[in-house]
Write a protein that holds these residues in place. Structure first.
Motif, PDB file in Angstrom:
ATOM      1  N   ASP A 116      -9.608   6.871  12.197  1.00  0.00           N
ATOM      2  CA  ASP A 116      -9.762   7.072  10.755  1.00  0.00           C
ATOM      3  C   ASP A 116      -9.216   5.862  10.021  1.00  0.00           C
ATOM      4  N   LEU A 117     -10.027   5.299   9.138  1.00  0.00           N
ATOM      5  CA  LEU A 117      -9.614   4.143   8.338  1.00  0.00           C
ATOM      6  C   LEU A 117      -8.641   4.571   7.248  1.00  0.00           C
ATOM      7  N   LEU A 118      -7.537   3.856   7.143  1.00  0.00           N
ATOM      8  CA  LEU A 118      -6.608   4.043   6.040  1.00  0.00           C
ATOM      9  C   LEU A 118      -6.630   2.818   5.132  1.00  0.00           C
ATOM     10  N   THR A 119      -6.610   1.623   5.718  1.00  0.00           N
ATOM     11  CA  THR A 119      -6.666   0.387   4.941  1.00  0.00           C
ATOM     12  C   THR A 119      -6.909  -0.797   5.863  1.00  0.00           C
ATOM     13  N   ASP A 120      -7.320  -1.907   5.285  1.00  0.00           N
ATOM     14  CA  ASP A 120      -7.356  -3.170   6.018  1.00  0.00           C
ATOM     15  C   ASP A 120      -6.524  -4.213   5.272  1.00  0.00           C
ATOM     16  N   GLU A 121      -5.626  -3.755   4.393  1.00  0.00           N
ATOM     17  CA  GLU A 121      -4.918  -4.698   3.524  1.00  0.00           C
ATOM     18  C   GLU A 121      -3.400  -4.535   3.511  1.00  0.00           C
ATOM     19  N   LEU A 122      -2.899  -3.444   2.958  1.00  0.00           N
ATOM     20  CA  LEU A 122      -1.459  -3.272   2.781  1.00  0.00           C
ATOM     21  C   LEU A 122      -0.995  -1.905   3.270  1.00  0.00           C
ATOM     22  N   VAL A 123       0.145  -1.912   3.946  1.00  0.00           N
ATOM     23  CA  VAL A 123       0.789  -0.690   4.401  1.00  0.00           C
ATOM     24  C   VAL A 123       2.247  -0.745   3.950  1.00  0.00           C
ATOM     25  N   PHE A 124       2.718   0.363   3.399  1.00  0.00           N
ATOM     26  CA  PHE A 124       4.091   0.467   2.883  1.00  0.00           C
ATOM     27  C   PHE A 124       4.823   1.560   3.645  1.00  0.00           C
ATOM     28  N   VAL A 125       6.013   1.222   4.151  1.00  0.00           N
ATOM     29  CA  VAL A 125       6.881   2.194   4.814  1.00  0.00           C
ATOM     30  C   VAL A 125       8.097   2.379   3.915  1.00  0.00           C
ATOM     31  N   PRO A 126       8.193   3.523   3.214  1.00  0.00           N
ATOM     32  CA  PRO A 126       9.338   3.758   2.341  1.00  0.00           C
ATOM     33  C   PRO A 126      10.639   3.812   3.146  1.00  0.00           C
ATOM     34  N   GLU A 127      11.725   3.376   2.530  1.00  0.00           N
ATOM     35  CA  GLU A 127      13.036   3.416   3.182  1.00  0.00           C
ATOM     36  C   GLU A 127      13.314   4.822   3.701  1.00  0.00           C
ATOM     37  N   GLY A 128      13.735   4.905   4.951  1.00  0.00           N
ATOM     38  CA  GLY A 128      14.109   6.175   5.548  1.00  0.00           C
ATOM     39  C   GLY A 128      12.958   7.069   5.953  1.00  0.00           C
ATOM     40  N   ALA A 129      11.737   6.629   5.786  1.00  0.00           N
ATOM     41  CA  ALA A 129      10.571   7.468   6.097  1.00  0.00           C
ATOM     42  C   ALA A 129      10.093   7.227   7.525  1.00  0.00           C
ATOM     43  N   ASP A 130       9.445   8.221   8.090  1.00  0.00           N
ATOM     44  CA  ASP A 130       8.807   8.039   9.390  1.00  0.00           C
ATOM     45  C   ASP A 130       7.280   8.099   9.256  1.00  0.00           C
ATOM     46  N   THR A 131       6.804   7.935   8.033  1.00  0.00           N
ATOM     47  CA  THR A 131       5.376   7.854   7.744  1.00  0.00           C
ATOM     48  C   THR A 131       5.133   6.604   6.905  1.00  0.00           C
ATOM     49  N   PHE A 132       3.878   6.223   6.771  1.00  0.00           N
ATOM     50  CA  PHE A 132       3.555   5.089   5.920  1.00  0.00           C
ATOM     51  C   PHE A 132       2.484   5.446   4.916  1.00  0.00           C
ATOM     52  N   GLN A 133       2.410   4.619   3.877  1.00  0.00           N
ATOM     53  CA  GLN A 133       1.392   4.756   2.846  1.00  0.00           C
ATOM     54  C   GLN A 133       0.471   3.553   2.946  1.00  0.00           C
ATOM     55  N   SER A 134      -0.808   3.784   2.725  1.00  0.00           N
ATOM     56  CA  SER A 134      -1.761   2.677   2.802  1.00  0.00           C
ATOM     57  C   SER A 134      -2.442   2.473   1.457  1.00  0.00           C
ATOM     58  N   LEU A 135      -2.731   1.217   1.154  1.00  0.00           N
ATOM     59  CA  LEU A 135      -3.515   0.911  -0.037  1.00  0.00           C
ATOM     60  C   LEU A 135      -4.980   1.050   0.363  1.00  0.00           C
ATOM     61  N   THR A 136      -5.550   2.189   0.038  1.00  0.00           N
ATOM     62  CA  THR A 136      -6.923   2.482   0.415  1.00  0.00           C
ATOM     63  C   THR A 136      -7.870   1.656  -0.439  1.00  0.00           C
ATOM     64  N   ARG A 137      -8.790   1.004   0.215  1.00  0.00           N
ATOM     65  CA  ARG A 137      -9.786   0.183  -0.463  1.00  0.00           C
ATOM     66  C   ARG A 137     -10.977   0.009   0.465  1.00  0.00           C
ATOM     67  N   PRO A 138     -12.106  -0.443  -0.049  1.00  0.00           N
ATOM     68  CA  PRO A 138     -13.256  -0.689   0.832  1.00  0.00           C
ATOM     69  C   PRO A 138     -12.943  -1.811   1.817  1.00  0.00           C
ATOM     70  N   LEU A 139     -13.498  -1.710   3.011  1.00  0.00           N
ATOM     71  CA  LEU A 139     -13.337  -2.794   3.983  1.00  0.00           C
ATOM     72  C   LEU A 139     -13.919  -4.084   3.415  1.00  0.00           C
ATOM     73  N   ASN A 140     -13.226  -5.175   3.609  1.00  0.00           N
ATOM     74  CA  ASN A 140     -13.684  -6.476   3.139  1.00  0.00           C
ATOM     75  C   ASN A 140     -13.979  -7.337   4.367  1.00  0.00           C
TER      76      ASN A 140
END
Length: 174
Positions: free
Chosen positions: A134-158
Motif C-alpha cells: 500500500d502506497l503511503l508516500t514517495d516524499e516525506l515521512v514523519f516519526v513523532p517523538e516517542g511514537a512507534d508509528t509514522f505519518q506520511s505526506l500523501t501525494r501523487p507519485l512523481n
C-alpha cells in the motif's frame, strides 16, 4: 468561478493554498486530496493559484507576494506547487524525525525507504505497489517523538522520465 482554500497539515507544520477557477481547483484537489487538512499548527505559508487575468489560458502561482510560476502547463504548475509546499512543510516541521523517504504499508506494518533525490525511492516504491504494498508516500515521512508509528505526506507519485521505462509494464504514462 470556484474559489477555495485548502489547508495541508504535516509534521506539526501547515500551509494554505487559496485557489480560483476550475483548473486551479482541479490541481489542488489532485495534489492534496489525501493530505491531512487539520492539525495543531496554523499555516505559515500561503499560496495563491489562479488564472492569469492578463494572459488567458495561463495560470499564476504565488507564495505570498513571490511569483513562483506563470504559464499554461498544469503539470509544471502542479510540480512547482508540490515541490515548494513540501519544502516549506518540512522546513517548519518539529516534534520528531523527518525523513525524505518512500513510505509503504505491508500487512499492517510500515516500511521506510529513505534516500536522497534521484536515489530511486519513487521507482522502488511504485514497483512495490505493483506487488501489493500500500502506497503511503514517495516524499516525506514523519516519526513523532516517542511514537512507534509514522505519518506520511500523501501525494501523487512523481515518477521521473528515466524511471518510466522500468515501470512501463505497470503504469500508463500517456
Amino acid at each position: 468561478m470556484s474559489t477555495g482554500r485548502r489547508i495541508v497539515c504535516f509534521a506539526n507544520s501547515a500551509i494554505a493554498v487559496d485557489y480560483t477557477g476550475e483548473r486551479a481547483a482541479a490541481i489542488v484537489d489532485f495534489l492534496y486530496r489525501h493530505a491531512p487538512s487539520q492539525g495543531l499548527a496554523q499555516p505559515h505559508r500561503i499560496y495563491r493559484l489562479a488564472p492569469d487575468r492578463n494572459q488567458p489560458g495561463n495560470l499564476r502561482l504565488y507564495r505570498g507576494d513571490t511569483l513562483l510560476y506563470s504559464g499554461q502547463s498544469e503539470a509544471e504548475c502542479a510540480d512547482c506547487l508540490m515541490g515548494d509546499s513540501t519544502h516549506h512543510l518540512a522546513d517548519a516541521s518539529h516534534g520528531g524525525l523527518l525523513f525524505h523517504a518512500g513510505g509503504l504499508a505491508w500487512q499492517g506494518r510500515g516500511i521506510l525507504l529513505p534516500g536522497s533525490i534521484g536515489a530511486g525511492k519513487t521507482t522502488l516504491t511504485a514497483w512495490l505497489v505493483t506487488r501489493g504494498f500500500d502506497l503511503l508516500t514517495d516524499e516525506l515521512v514523519f516519526v513523532p517523538e516517542g511514537a512507534d508509528t509514522f505519518q506520511s505526506l500523501t501525494r501523487p507519485l512523481n515518477i521521473k522520465r528515466p524511471s518510466r521505462a522500468v515501470l512501463q509494464p505497470y503504469f500508463d504514462f500517456n
